[in-house]
Scaffold this motif. Structure first.
Motif, short mmCIF file in Angstrom:
data_model
loop_
_atom_site.label_atom_id
_atom_site.label_comp_id
_atom_site.label_asym_id
_atom_site.label_seq_id
_atom_site.Cartn_x
_atom_site.Cartn_y
_atom_site.Cartn_z
N LEU A 9 32.74 -24.57 46.71
CA LEU A 9 32.43 -26.20 46.35
C LEU A 9 31.65 -25.89 45.21
N VAL A 10 31.79 -27.10 44.20
CA VAL A 10 31.27 -26.55 42.61
C VAL A 10 30.86 -28.06 42.87
N ALA A 90 25.19 -26.46 42.25
CA ALA A 90 24.97 -26.03 42.55
C ALA A 90 26.68 -25.20 43.43
N VAL A 91 26.85 -24.44 43.26
CA VAL A 91 27.66 -23.89 43.48
C VAL A 91 28.04 -22.84 44.69
N VAL A 92 28.83 -23.06 45.73
CA VAL A 92 28.39 -22.38 46.83
C VAL A 92 30.57 -21.78 47.29
N ALA A 93 30.25 -19.84 47.25
CA ALA A 93 31.69 -19.45 47.72
C ALA A 93 31.15 -18.33 48.30
N GLY A 94 32.40 -17.92 49.32
CA GLY A 94 31.78 -16.91 50.22
C GLY A 94 31.02 -16.04 49.49
N LEU A 95 31.62 -15.34 47.81
CA LEU A 95 30.77 -14.70 46.97
C LEU A 95 29.59 -14.36 46.73
N THR A 96 29.46 -16.15 46.57
CA THR A 96 27.90 -16.33 46.05
C THR A 96 27.38 -17.68 45.91
N THR A 97 25.93 -17.85 46.65
CA THR A 97 25.73 -19.27 46.57
C THR A 97 24.55 -19.52 45.33
N LYS A 115 55.20 -28.84 38.43
CA LYS A 115 54.72 -29.86 37.76
C LYS A 115 54.25 -31.12 39.07
N GLU A 116 54.52 -30.45 39.82
CA GLU A 116 52.78 -31.09 41.40
C GLU A 116 51.56 -30.44 41.15
N ALA A 117 51.71 -29.83 40.54
CA ALA A 117 50.43 -29.15 40.19
C ALA A 117 49.64 -28.79 38.85
N LEU A 118 47.81 -28.69 38.68
CA LEU A 118 47.21 -28.30 38.10
C LEU A 118 46.40 -27.34 38.35
N ASP A 119 47.19 -26.94 37.10
CA ASP A 119 45.57 -25.07 36.84
C ASP A 119 44.70 -25.78 36.57
N VAL A 120 43.44 -25.09 36.82
CA VAL A 120 41.89 -25.72 36.40
C VAL A 120 41.27 -24.37 36.03
N SER A 121 40.46 -24.31 35.48
CA SER A 121 39.74 -22.52 35.04
C SER A 121 38.34 -23.72 34.79
N ILE A 122 36.85 -23.27 34.90
CA ILE A 122 35.97 -23.84 35.02
C ILE A 122 35.35 -22.95 34.68
N THR A 123 33.99 -22.48 34.14
CA THR A 123 33.35 -21.62 33.45
C THR A 123 32.00 -22.27 33.72
N LEU A 124 30.92 -22.01 34.33
CA LEU A 124 29.75 -22.20 34.51
C LEU A 124 28.50 -20.73 34.29
N VAL A 125 27.53 -21.64 33.95
CA VAL A 125 26.27 -20.65 33.49
C VAL A 125 25.18 -21.32 33.71
N GLN A 126 24.32 -20.34 34.16
CA GLN A 126 23.19 -20.57 35.35
C GLN A 126 21.99 -21.14 34.30
N VAL A 127 21.49 -22.33 34.67
CA VAL A 127 19.95 -22.21 33.66
C VAL A 127 18.90 -22.88 34.60
#
Length: 168
Positions: A9-10, A90-97, A115-127
């Motif tokens: 969850l992002v 918030a970012v909620v995953a098995g590895l971290t909350t 063709k029927e998919a999008l690759d996504v890369s997300i970078t988040l920094v804690q503020v």
């Protein structure tokens, strides 16, 4: 039989096909006054990098939702009143909350192979809000995790067989 893939969850977006999630943590190192020694004094802010695939007819809607979350995370940080405890998403995953995250990079890739998919890369920094330590308490993380578990989600998608060399 393998367990179903739990979403990451992002903010308000549930990513179901996460390929990798990397959490980077470190410690601020400072020189001890009058000495050649150094000491790790406090944790630095976390960085999270998520690589995922958006699959299905709603992939473009998910893309727009991720863009909205990125804009909202920036507005929360820029317009947050002094003393506010939550200044990001918030970012909620098995590895971290992790709380108080801001999207710093969002990259979408569409290729001929998928063709029927999008690759996504997300970078988040804690503020963090002024005066708050770099790591929230375990009690705060536990409350967030239990509240997130109560949020209803869509049924899991059909499993996709992963065969080396076979495009999605």
């Amino acid at each position: 039989m393998t367990a179903p893939n739990k979403p990451v969850l992002v903010g308000t977006v549930a990513l179901r096909h996460v390929q990798s999630l990397t959490v980077t943590e470190g410690y601020r190192v400072e020189r001890i006054m009058g000495s050649r020694l150094v000491q790790a004094t406090q944790p630095t802010n976390q960085t999270i990098v998520i690589e995922a695939v958006l699959i299905g007819d709603d992939r473009l809607d998910q893309r727009r939702e991720l863009e909205r979350v990125a804009l909202v995370s920036r507005l929360l940080v820029a317009n947050g009143p002094t003393g506010q405890t939550a200044v990001g998403i918030a970012v909620v995953a098995g590895l971290t909350t992790t709380l108080n995250m801001q999207v710093t990079s969002l990259r979408f890739t569409q290729s001929v192979a998928k063709k029927e998919a999008l690759d996504v890369s997300i970078t988040l920094v804690q503020v963090l809000p002024a005066g708050q330590a770099a790591t929230p308490s375990d009690a705060t993380k536990g409350r967030l995790a239990s509240a997130t578990a109560a949020v209803p989600s869509a049924p899991p998608p059909n499993p996709i067989a992963r065969v080396p060399g076979d495009p999605l």
